[in-house]
Design a protein around this motif. Structure first.
Motif, PDB file in Angstrom:
ATOM      1  N   GLU A  11      -5.597   4.177   1.651  1.00 29.55           N
ATOM      2  CA  GLU A  11      -5.242   4.489   0.275  1.00 29.55           C
ATOM      3  C   GLU A  11      -5.490   5.965   0.002  1.00 29.55           C
ATOM      4  OE1 GLU A  11      -7.692   1.216  -1.573  1.00 29.55           O
ATOM      5  OE2 GLU A  11      -5.882   1.162  -2.799  1.00 29.55           O
TER       6      GLU A  11
ATOM      7  N   THR B 138      -3.976  -4.267   5.338  1.00 27.25           N
ATOM      8  CA  THR B 138      -3.125  -3.105   5.580  1.00 27.25           C
ATOM      9  C   THR B 138      -3.635  -2.213   6.710  1.00 27.25           C
ATOM     10  OG1 THR B 138      -1.920  -1.302   4.523  1.00 27.25           O
ATOM     11  CG2 THR B 138      -4.236  -1.555   3.902  1.00 27.25           C
TER      12      THR B 138
ATOM     13  N   ALA C  62      -5.947  -4.656   0.815  1.00 26.84           N
ATOM     14  CA  ALA C  62      -6.840  -3.696   1.467  1.00 26.84           C
ATOM     15  C   ALA C  62      -7.361  -4.234   2.794  1.00 26.84           C
ATOM     16  CB  ALA C  62      -8.000  -3.341   0.536  1.00 26.84           C
TER      17      ALA C  62
ATOM     18  N   TYR D 232      -5.409  -6.803  -4.689  1.00 26.11           N
ATOM     19  CA  TYR D 232      -5.789  -5.538  -4.066  1.00 26.11           C
ATOM     20  C   TYR D 232      -6.748  -5.797  -2.901  1.00 26.11           C
ATOM     21  CZ  TYR D 232      -3.908  -3.143  -8.174  1.00 26.11           C
ATOM     22  OH  TYR D 232      -3.084  -2.673  -9.158  1.00 26.11           O
TER      23      TYR D 232
ATOM     24  N   THR E 183       0.836  -1.202   0.000  1.00 24.95           N
ATOM     25  CA  THR E 183       0.000   0.000   0.000  1.00 24.95           C
ATOM     26  C   THR E 183       0.872   1.253   0.000  1.00 24.95           C
ATOM     27  OG1 THR E 183      -1.735  -1.220   1.152  1.00 24.95           O
ATOM     28  CG2 THR E 183      -1.898   1.187   1.183  1.00 24.95           C
TER      29      THR E 183
END
Length: 182
Positions: free
Chosen positions: A116, A112, A109, A105, A52
């Motif tokens: 973003e 993390t 997501a 992704y 990220t």
């Protein structure tokens, strides 16, 4: 039979996703299976943070404007290029421990701790970009330290070495970026 309660923990989905990575059969590298799993799960979170941050750094490289354009454009490129290479090392360490590395992704997501930054619909000013990258590098450091403790408890020297190297780099990036704001 009692109804199962829904978890109110914000990271409950993250743990479930990381725990879903299957182990390779017959891995005997001198680290207990449960310890390998803990370290691999931690490294999965670390990889998600690192990925990220890589995306955010690359996004800012593309979208930086203003009086600091030349120096930040080059600095961001140096950082995201180095980060890209490191992602492979982290994922390969997870695989060496016998687990699948996250690679989408959606998985990143979910795992993390870094938010973003939209690129297409919004562009931050250069100071905000630098501040976000300071915060991102610091977040990567915090995650690395947690996983480093797990690797130390598991007597997993290769993971400790990898995390120590990454800590040195991300602490340096945070310092360099922070210096631009002083």
């Amino acid at each position: 039979m009692a109804k199962a309660k829904k978890s109110t923990k914000p990271d409950a989905g993250k743990k479930k996703l990381a725990a879903a990575a299957p182990s390779a059969p017959g891995v005997d590298i001198g680290i207990k299976d449960s310890d390998r799993k803990k370290v691999a799960d931690g490294l999965s979170h670390f990889l998600a943070d690192a990925y990220t941050l890589y995306l955010k750094t690359h996004n800012f490289h593309w979208n930086v404007t203003g009086p600091m354009f030349n120096s930040l454009h080059a600095m961001f490129m140096d950082q995201y290029t180095e980060q890209w290479t490191a992602l492979d090392e982290i994922a390969e360490r997870i695989r060496a421990l016998g687990f699948n590395a996250p690679g989408s992704y959606r998985e990143f997501a979910a795992l993390t701790s870094i938010s973003e930054e939209p690129g297409l619909t919004h562009s931050s000013d250069w100071k905000d970009m630098v501040q976000q990258l300071v915060a991102g590098n610091e977040a990567v450091c915090r995650t690395a330290r947690k996983v480093l403790e797990q690797a130390d408890d598991a007597d997993d020297a290769p993971s400790e070495d990898l995390l120590t190297q990454r800590l040195q780099i991300h602490e340096k990036y945070a310092w360099m970026l922070r210096s631009l704001l002083q």
